[in-house]
Design a protein around this motif. Structure first.
Motif, PDB file in Angstrom:
ATOM      1  N   ASN A   1      -8.784   5.073   3.879  1.00 58.81           N
ATOM      2  CA  ASN A   1      -7.978   4.070   4.570  1.00 58.81           C
ATOM      3  C   ASN A   1      -7.564   4.616   5.939  1.00 58.81           C
ATOM      4  O   ASN A   1      -6.856   5.618   6.020  1.00 58.81           O
ATOM      5  CB  ASN A   1      -6.743   3.723   3.741  1.00 58.81           C
ATOM      6  CG  ASN A   1      -5.963   2.559   4.301  1.00 58.81           C
ATOM      7  OD1 ASN A   1      -5.974   2.298   5.497  1.00 58.81           O
ATOM      8  ND2 ASN A   1      -5.266   1.872   3.419  1.00 58.81           N
TER       9      ASN A   1
ATOM     10  N   GLY B   1       0.811  -1.213   0.000  1.00 55.14           N
ATOM     11  CA  GLY B   1       0.000   0.000   0.000  1.00 55.14           C
ATOM     12  C   GLY B   1       0.846   1.265   0.000  1.00 55.14           C
ATOM     13  O   GLY B   1       1.799   1.388   0.766  1.00 55.14           O
TER      14      GLY B   1
ATOM     15  N   LYS C   1      -3.809   5.203   6.371  1.00 57.21           N
ATOM     16  CA  LYS C   1      -3.187   5.944   5.275  1.00 57.21           C
ATOM     17  C   LYS C   1      -1.798   6.475   5.637  1.00 57.21           C
ATOM     18  O   LYS C   1      -0.858   6.333   4.862  1.00 57.21           O
ATOM     19  CB  LYS C   1      -4.090   7.100   4.851  1.00 57.21           C
ATOM     20  CG  LYS C   1      -3.498   7.931   3.744  1.00 57.21           C
ATOM     21  CD  LYS C   1      -4.387   9.054   3.316  1.00 57.21           C
ATOM     22  CE  LYS C   1      -3.589   9.865   2.331  1.00 57.21           C
ATOM     23  NZ  LYS C   1      -4.238  10.686   1.473  1.00 57.21           N
TER      24      LYS C   1
ATOM     25  N   GLN D   1      -6.118   6.639  -1.352  1.00 55.66           N
ATOM     26  CA  GLN D   1      -6.285   5.987  -0.048  1.00 55.66           C
ATOM     27  C   GLN D   1      -7.097   6.850   0.917  1.00 55.66           C
ATOM     28  O   GLN D   1      -6.946   6.751   2.129  1.00 55.66           O
ATOM     29  CB  GLN D   1      -4.911   5.672   0.564  1.00 55.66           C
ATOM     30  CG  GLN D   1      -4.066   4.748  -0.248  1.00 55.66           C
ATOM     31  CD  GLN D   1      -4.545   3.310  -0.165  1.00 55.66           C
ATOM     32  OE1 GLN D   1      -5.374   2.950   0.651  1.00 55.66           O
ATOM     33  NE2 GLN D   1      -4.016   2.481  -1.033  1.00 55.66           N
TER      34      GLN D   1
END
Length: 75
Positions: free
Chosen positions: A36, A27, A39, A33
Motif C-alpha cells: 500500500n 485502513g 501505508k 499493508q
C-alpha cells in the motif's frame, strides 16, 4: 446485519449491565499493508487500542458505534 445483531444483543444484555460497542476502523497500518503506497498514512494500531481503552475508562458512557478512517480514505 452486524449492526442490527449488536443492537438486539445490547438490549438483551442491558439488564446485566453489559454494553456492546461496534468499532469500524478504516485502513490500519499493519504488515498486511506491505504494497500500500499510503501505508504510513493509515491508522496506527495504537489509535485503535487507545480508543478501546477510552471505552473502558468511561463506564458511565454508552458508546454505540465508533467509526475511524484515515484521511487518505474517502468515505
Amino acid at each position: 446485519a452486524l449492526k442490527a445483531f449488536s443492537n438486539v444483543l445490547a438490549k438483551e444484555l442491558r439488564p446485566k449491565k453489559i454494553k456492546i460497542t461496534n468499532i469500524h476502523p478504516g485502513g490500519i497500518n499493519t504488515p498486511l499493508q506491505i504494497n500500500n503506497p499510503n501505508k504510513n498514512k493509515l491508522l496506527q494500531p495504537d489509535i485503535i487500542s487507545n480508543t478501546i481503552l477510552q471505552i473502558f475508562k468511561n463506564p458511565d458512557i454508552e458508546y454505540k458505534s465508533i467509526i475511524l478512517y484515515p484521511e487518505v480514505e474517502e468515505h
